[in-house]
Design a protein around this motif. Structure first.
Motif, mmCIF file in Angstrom:
data_model
loop_
_atom_site.group_PDB
_atom_site.id
_atom_site.type_symbol
_atom_site.label_atom_id
_atom_site.label_comp_id
_atom_site.label_asym_id
_atom_site.label_seq_id
_atom_site.Cartn_x
_atom_site.Cartn_y
_atom_site.Cartn_z
ATOM 1 N N ILE A 1 0.858 -1.179 0.000
ATOM 2 C CA ILE A 1 0.000 0.000 0.000
ATOM 3 C C ILE A 1 0.893 1.227 0.000
ATOM 4 O O ILE A 1 1.713 1.403 0.905
ATOM 5 C CB ILE A 1 -0.936 0.010 1.222
ATOM 6 N N ALA A 2 0.735 2.049 -1.044
ATOM 7 C CA ALA A 2 1.570 3.245 -1.146
ATOM 8 C C ALA A 2 0.902 4.264 -2.060
ATOM 9 O O ALA A 2 0.234 3.894 -3.016
ATOM 10 C CB ALA A 2 2.938 2.883 -1.693
ATOM 11 N N PRO A 3 1.090 5.544 -1.770
ATOM 12 C CA PRO A 3 0.535 6.591 -2.635
ATOM 13 C C PRO A 3 1.536 7.024 -3.695
ATOM 14 O O PRO A 3 2.740 6.772 -3.585
ATOM 15 C CB PRO A 3 0.290 7.730 -1.647
ATOM 16 N N ASP A 4 1.040 7.666 -4.716
ATOM 17 C CA ASP A 4 1.864 8.387 -5.694
ATOM 18 C C ASP A 4 3.061 7.601 -6.213
ATOM 19 O O ASP A 4 4.200 8.068 -6.175
ATOM 20 C CB ASP A 4 2.354 9.719 -5.090
ATOM 21 N N LEU A 5 2.809 6.414 -6.708
ATOM 22 C CA LEU A 5 3.886 5.609 -7.273
ATOM 23 C C LEU A 5 4.287 6.148 -8.635
ATOM 24 O O LEU A 5 3.460 6.644 -9.390
ATOM 25 C CB LEU A 5 3.437 4.155 -7.405
ATOM 26 N N ALA A 6 5.554 6.017 -8.951
ATOM 27 C CA ALA A 6 6.036 6.395 -10.284
ATOM 28 C C ALA A 6 5.415 5.447 -11.309
ATOM 29 O O ALA A 6 4.925 4.363 -10.966
ATOM 30 C CB ALA A 6 7.557 6.300 -10.316
ATOM 31 N N ASP A 7 5.441 5.832 -12.558
ATOM 32 C CA ASP A 7 4.916 4.968 -13.609
ATOM 33 C C ASP A 7 5.598 3.611 -13.555
ATOM 34 O O ASP A 7 6.818 3.523 -13.351
ATOM 35 C CB ASP A 7 5.141 5.592 -14.994
ATOM 36 N N ALA A 8 4.806 2.568 -13.736
ATOM 37 C CA ALA A 8 5.353 1.214 -13.743
ATOM 38 C C ALA A 8 6.053 0.957 -15.067
ATOM 39 O O ALA A 8 5.558 1.336 -16.127
ATOM 40 C CB ALA A 8 4.236 0.201 -13.528
ATOM 41 N N ARG A 9 7.202 0.312 -14.985
ATOM 42 C CA ARG A 9 7.948 -0.087 -16.185
ATOM 43 C C ARG A 9 8.358 -1.533 -15.986
ATOM 44 O O ARG A 9 9.111 -1.853 -15.069
ATOM 45 C CB ARG A 9 9.195 0.783 -16.367
ATOM 46 N N GLY A 10 7.860 -2.397 -16.848
ATOM 47 C CA GLY A 10 8.161 -3.807 -16.726
ATOM 48 C C GLY A 10 9.512 -4.176 -17.292
ATOM 49 O O GLY A 10 10.041 -3.498 -18.175
ATOM 50 N N ASP A 11 10.075 -5.243 -16.771
ATOM 51 C CA ASP A 11 11.333 -5.788 -17.262
ATOM 52 C C ASP A 11 11.027 -6.642 -18.495
ATOM 53 O O ASP A 11 9.913 -6.643 -19.007
ATOM 54 C CB ASP A 11 11.971 -6.629 -16.144
ATOM 55 N N SER A 12 11.972 -7.418 -18.930
ATOM 56 C CA SER A 12 11.856 -8.172 -20.180
ATOM 57 C C SER A 12 10.720 -9.182 -20.180
ATOM 58 O O SER A 12 10.170 -9.491 -21.229
ATOM 59 C CB SER A 12 13.170 -8.886 -20.477
ATOM 60 N N ASP A 13 10.326 -9.722 -19.022
ATOM 61 C CA ASP A 13 9.274 -10.737 -19.011
ATOM 62 C C ASP A 13 7.876 -10.170 -18.770
ATOM 63 O O ASP A 13 6.912 -10.911 -18.694
ATOM 64 C CB ASP A 13 9.584 -11.824 -17.976
ATOM 65 N N ALA A 14 7.742 -8.864 -18.677
ATOM 66 C CA ALA A 14 6.434 -8.242 -18.442
ATOM 67 C C ALA A 14 5.821 -7.815 -19.773
ATOM 68 O O ALA A 14 6.356 -6.967 -20.472
ATOM 69 C CB ALA A 14 6.577 -7.044 -17.521
ATOM 70 N N GLU A 15 4.687 -8.419 -20.103
ATOM 71 C CA GLU A 15 3.986 -8.050 -21.333
ATOM 72 C C GLU A 15 3.391 -6.651 -21.219
ATOM 73 O O GLU A 15 3.332 -5.896 -22.174
ATOM 74 C CB GLU A 15 2.869 -9.068 -21.609
#
Length: 186
Positions: free
Chosen positions: A53-67
């Protein structure tokens, strides 16, 4: 899990790999372990879910295995996505845990700025619980709960009367729970 890796270490590694969010910056809490035979057609797979649980997360960026990597509302994930296997249940269980934590802990203040209005705090509850709360009743409960919030000397200017600003109090556990509406309790 990799050889020599704890469950918690694996969860932190996966969080970084799937979102690029530094795992050490988020408190991860174990939700449940899923081990029902046949839950995954590829074979016997055990999954342990964690909640952060956290507020104001930076944009998610997946690694090589994240579609795909991105932040979505829980409602959107549960209602609009074709989730694999028992993943809808896993997300639902994590949501239930988050909803429960709002009743007994001060975690809701973590979603607010350092100084916030009671209305902003109420909106956290309304968003997570997906309900509309009675504003005066909520305000009274929050102010009467010892060490939940502390009033600052500042006010926020609005179109109407200035709103008092608060900050998180010293408590971590609410001495007077703020119970979710009975329609959500299981």
């Amino acid at each position: 899990m990799r050889p020599g890796e704890s469950l918690e270490d694996a969860a932190e590694r996966e969080l970084v790999e799937e979102t690029s969010v530094p795992a050490k910056s988020l408190p991860l809490e174990q939700v449940h372990t899923y081990s029902k035979p046949g839950r995954d057609p590829r074979g016997p797979i055990i999954t342990t879910s964690f909640l952060a649980i956290a507020p104001d997360l930076a944009d998610a960026r997946g690694d090589s295995d994240a579609e795909f990597a991105g932040w979505l509302s829980v409602r959107q994930v549960i209602n609009d996505f074709n989730l694999a296997f028992d993943h809808r249940q896993i997300v639902s269980d994590a949501l239930a845990k988050a909803r429960d934590k709002l009743q007994y802990t001060t975690i809701a203040t973590a979603f607010c700025r350092s100084e916030f209005t009671i209305k902003e705090l109420r909106e956290v509850y309304e968003t997570v619980w997906d309900v509309k709360l009675d504003a005066p009743n909520f305000h009274r409960k929050v102010r009467e709960t010892p060490n939940f919030v502390e009033r600052t000397d500042n006010e926020e200017s609005t179109n109407g009367r200035p709103a008092a600003l608060y900050r998180s109090g010293k408590a971590e556990v609410l001495s007077r729970p703020i119970l979710m509406p009975s329609s959500l309790r299981t």
